[in-house]
Design a protein around this motif. Structure first.
Motif, PDB file in Angstrom:
ATOM      1  N   UNK A   3       5.721  -9.437 -22.477  1.00 45.00           N
ATOM      2  CA  UNK A   3       5.698 -10.651 -21.660  1.00 45.00           C
ATOM      3  C   UNK A   3       5.590 -10.305 -20.193  1.00 45.00           C
ATOM      4  N   UNK A   4       5.123 -11.210 -19.417  1.00 45.60           N
ATOM      5  CA  UNK A   4       4.714 -11.069 -18.012  1.00 45.60           C
ATOM      6  C   UNK A   4       4.061  -9.733 -17.766  1.00 45.60           C
ATOM      7  N   UNK A  18      -5.574  -2.807 -11.042  1.00 45.12           N
ATOM      8  CA  UNK A  18      -4.278  -3.349 -11.434  1.00 45.12           C
ATOM      9  C   UNK A  18      -4.393  -4.802 -11.873  1.00 45.12           C
ATOM     10  N   UNK A  19      -5.163  -5.586 -11.122  1.00 47.03           N
ATOM     11  CA  UNK A  19      -5.335  -7.000 -11.477  1.00 47.03           C
ATOM     12  C   UNK A  19      -6.017  -7.125 -12.832  1.00 47.03           C
ATOM     13  N   UNK A  29      -3.629  -6.084 -15.649  1.00 46.47           N
ATOM     14  CA  UNK A  29      -2.642  -7.125 -15.958  1.00 46.47           C
ATOM     15  C   UNK A  29      -3.264  -8.238 -16.790  1.00 46.47           C
ATOM     16  N   UNK A  76      -8.094   0.175  -6.225  1.00 48.90           N
ATOM     17  CA  UNK A  76      -6.966   0.328  -7.147  1.00 48.90           C
ATOM     18  C   UNK A  76      -6.283  -1.014  -7.392  1.00 48.90           C
ATOM     19  N   UNK A  77      -6.281  -1.869  -6.387  1.00 46.33           N
ATOM     20  CA  UNK A  77      -5.758  -3.223  -6.599  1.00 46.33           C
ATOM     21  C   UNK A  77      -6.567  -3.942  -7.676  1.00 46.33           C
ATOM     22  N   UNK A 110      -3.911  -7.099 -20.292  1.00 45.31           N
ATOM     23  CA  UNK A 110      -2.672  -6.977 -21.061  1.00 45.31           C
ATOM     24  C   UNK A 110      -2.283  -8.329 -21.646  1.00 45.31           C
ATOM     25  N   UNK A 111      -2.452  -9.376 -20.838  1.00 44.45           N
ATOM     26  CA  UNK A 111      -2.089 -10.696 -21.350  1.00 44.45           C
ATOM     27  C   UNK A 111      -2.948 -11.084 -22.546  1.00 44.45           C
TER      28      UNK A 111
END
Lengths: 310, 346
Positions: free
Chosen positions: A309-310, A294-295, A298, A290-291, A301-302
């Motif tokens: 943002x962020x 998430x990475x 993220x 799951x980590x 998304x960028x």
């Protein structure tokens, strides 16, 4: 030899030039150039690349589980029960002598199966409800968004639990329950995107050419919703894995003896005092996967959703 | 003219409130409709679940009529609706008591846990979020990023088991499962149902400290997840405020930096933060299901899982309705808060 390298260098430079030109000659070239820039930005994010590598490794492990796992994940061997780490059993063995490493390896198949099916069910439902609702607006929008809100009014795990209670425990029912609780946010996102593009000139132009609502939504609106949806689905994967493992842990998801990571953690509970590896190893697998999602989410998304943002 | 305008505005506001109330009512009805459908339609045969598959045809038919299942579905829903609105969720098969009574009994334990967890989330999460926004890219910013990432990636049941293993089994620093040690059990008569309050009322300070001691691990674990969420949201609210020009003005005027941060910028984050805290409280109800199971905490979460494992459908659906209603209530509360205090949202 040097000439060959120089040639390669020229080809590479040409390719780069073709990709990065300000005046692309075709839609394909423009898309390729954009993808290249996105890739460059994605590769800059080391953590996102790490996440992607872990997920690729997960898929690889799941595909070749029979060759990677040294032991049968189901077959018990009571003479070998509760063995600590050793060269033979690198993650030790569980309460009935099964090799924990082999079970974790086989469990990757179940994890992929769950997240794959949930995504296949929930994402299309969400995107259809969202685009239809956003495109037509008015009464259709009100009704569909009310339904979405009703589903959002439940905490996810609680609603999934209630569904599983009615459908009966089991991995398929757990997947259905999680999918039913997962689609509303996707519908919200797709609706938001649709509303912003609904009145743009290119949609009007297609309408003037006589395209019907179904064609406009499926060919022109949905593709534009995809990128933000992909980001959200990727980020949700972590939550789906954790929810599925939670259901498994409560005994409502995958049933023993299947090597589902949550169920494995649950059956190791009784041995927590002296045999810590029983719960530690499968839980670690849930955490790492799951980590990774998430990475990756993220990072995506960028690249795909620069508005946030962020 | 002005009178006419205010009247018009009043009318508009009243209409808006009416529309809002209607939406709330529809959502609540939908919530009940879903639980009704889960309970009545999804299982293959609810009668069979009651009488068992060895029952004769006669018994089966009698049970069917007694359960009202011969009526059309919409009539069944109306009957269900009227009983739920009267607080009648049926009888629990497991405890043989009305489900509503059961829920009232177990609920304080969950509230006690969720309340302390939220306090942890607020008092650690908000400072962490503010500092990481002010010192972007600094050490604490990285810490808060990792905290957030772990919060979204760690399964709470696993973390809870590891914590029990380390702090209870290995180090023996913190007590194990349960609300108090076994020999304190049942000494204090429940008045409010909150162990901390009841023990003070009874003057049993020893039990109070013991109960607090028992709360540390589950409340911190649950609180960790709301802390991760609260700090992340605080950070992004603060970053947005610190970008505004009024902050620059304040700094140019020579206002002390701590006042700029905590007075000006943070003051403007307060309302969205209250909604974030409210929403994280709702999420805690969800997290409590798994946490309570692990810590043998006799709250709503444990009640729900026990009923699930015993196929006690009335209890499951009753708990689902209660949790769903609280969740809905929290959402409405934060909506109203926004509309009342933030003129931009009107």
């Amino acid at each position: 030899m040097n000439k060959l390298m120089a040639d390669q260098q020229t080809i590479y430079n040409h390719a780069k030039e073709w990709l990065l030109t300000d005046t692309p000659a075709s839609a394909f070239q423009a898309a390729a150039g954009r993808a290249y820039l996105g890739l460059l930005e994605f590769l800059k994010n080391r953590l996102a690349v790490l996440g992607l590598l872990i997920i690729i490794a997960l898929v690889f492990i799941a595909l070749f589980a029979p060759y990677i796992a040294p032991f049968d994940p189901i077959l018990t061997n009571l003479s070998q029960r509760l063995q600590p780490f050793s060269a033979e059993h690198i993650f030790g063995t569980d309460e009935v002598g099964r090799d924990i490493f082999s079970r974790v390896v086989w469990g990757s198949r179940l994890t992929l199966y769950i997240i794959g099916l949930v995504a296949i069910i929930a994402a299309p439902v969400g995107i259809i409800v969202g685009t239809v609702s956003g495109y037509f607006g008015g009464f259709v929008d009100t009704v569909l968004m009310r339904i979405t809100d009703i589903f959002l009014a439940f905490p996810k795990l609680i609603l999934a639990l209630a569904f599983v209670a009615a459908l009966g425990p089991g991995i398929e029912n757990a997947i259905i329950a999680i999918a039913i609780t997962s689609w509303p946010p996707y519908a919200r996102i797709a609706r938001g995107e649709t509303i912003t593009i609904r009145n743009s000139d290119f949609i009007r132009a297609i309408k003037l050419q006589g395209a019907g609502a179904i064609r406009i939504i499926s060919r022109h609106v949905m593709p534009l919703c995809l990128s933000s949806l992909i980001v959200r689905v990727t980020l949700d994967m972590a939550g789906i894995i954790i929810t599925a493992a939670g259901l498994g842990f409560l005994g409502l998801g995958a049933q023993p003896p299947s090597p589902e990571w949550g169920a494995m953690t649950s059956s190791g509970r009784a041995y927590i005092l002296d045999h810590w590896w029983l719960i530690t190893m499968p839980g670690m697998a849930i955490f790492v996967v799951s980590l990774a999602f998430n990475l990756l989410g993220d990072g995506l998304r960028e690249v795909l959703d620069p508005k946030s943002d962020d | 003219m002005t009178q006419f305008l205010t009247q018009k505005r009043l009318k508009k506001t009243a209409l808006k409130i009416l529309k809002f109330l209607l939406m709330v009512a529809i959502t609540f009805l939908g919530l009940l409709l879903i639980t009704f459908l889960i309970g009545r339609v999804v299982p293959i045969d609810p009668v069979l679940a009651v009488v068992g598959d060895k029952a004769s045809h006669e018994v089966y038919e009698r049970a069917r009529i007694a359960m009202g299942l011969n009526l059309p579905l919409w009539q069944q829903f109306l009957i269900y609706l009227s009983s739920v609105l009267r607080g009648d969720f049926g009888t629990s098969v497991l405890t043989a008591k009305p489900v509503f009574e059961d829920i009232l009994r177990v609920f304080p334990a969950t509230m006690e846990l969720a309340f302390l967890a939220t306090l942890f989330g607020i008092f650690v999460g908000i400072p962490l979020g503010v500092i990481s926004a002010v010192k972007r890219g600094g050490f604490l910013d990285h810490v808060s990023r990792v905290v957030g990432l772990l919060g979204y990636s760690l399964p709470i049941f696993w973390l809870a088991l590891l914590a029990l293993m380390i702090f209870y089994a290995k180090l023996d620093l913190l007590p194990g499962p349960g609300r108090v040690d076994v020999f304190y059990d049942g000494i204090v008569t429940p008045v409010t149902g909150f162990m901390l309050i009841d023990s003070i009322l009874a003057g049993e300070w020893e039990i109070f400290w013991n109960a607090l001691y028992h709360l540390i691990m589950p409340a911190t674990l649950l609180g960790y997840f709301s802390m991760a969420y609260i700090s992340r949201m605080t950070r992004s609210f603060m970053i947005e405020q610190l970008r505004q020009e009024y902050i620059l003005t304040a700094r140019v005027k020579g206002v002390a930096e701590w006042k700029v941060i905590w007075g000006h910028a943070f003051g403007n984050c307060a309302i969205p933060l209250i909604t974030v805290v409210a929403l994280s409280f709702g999420a805690l109800l969800e997290g409590s299901v798994l946490t309570e199971t692990i810590f043998a905490w006799p709250g709503l979460g444990l009640y729900l899982t026990n009923s699930l494992l015993n196929a006690d459908m009335n209890a499951v659906l009753g708990s689902t309705i209660v949790v769903g209603s609280i969740f809905l209530g929290i959402n409405i509360f934060s909506d109203i808060l926004y509309k009342v205090f933030d003129p931009r949202a009107r």
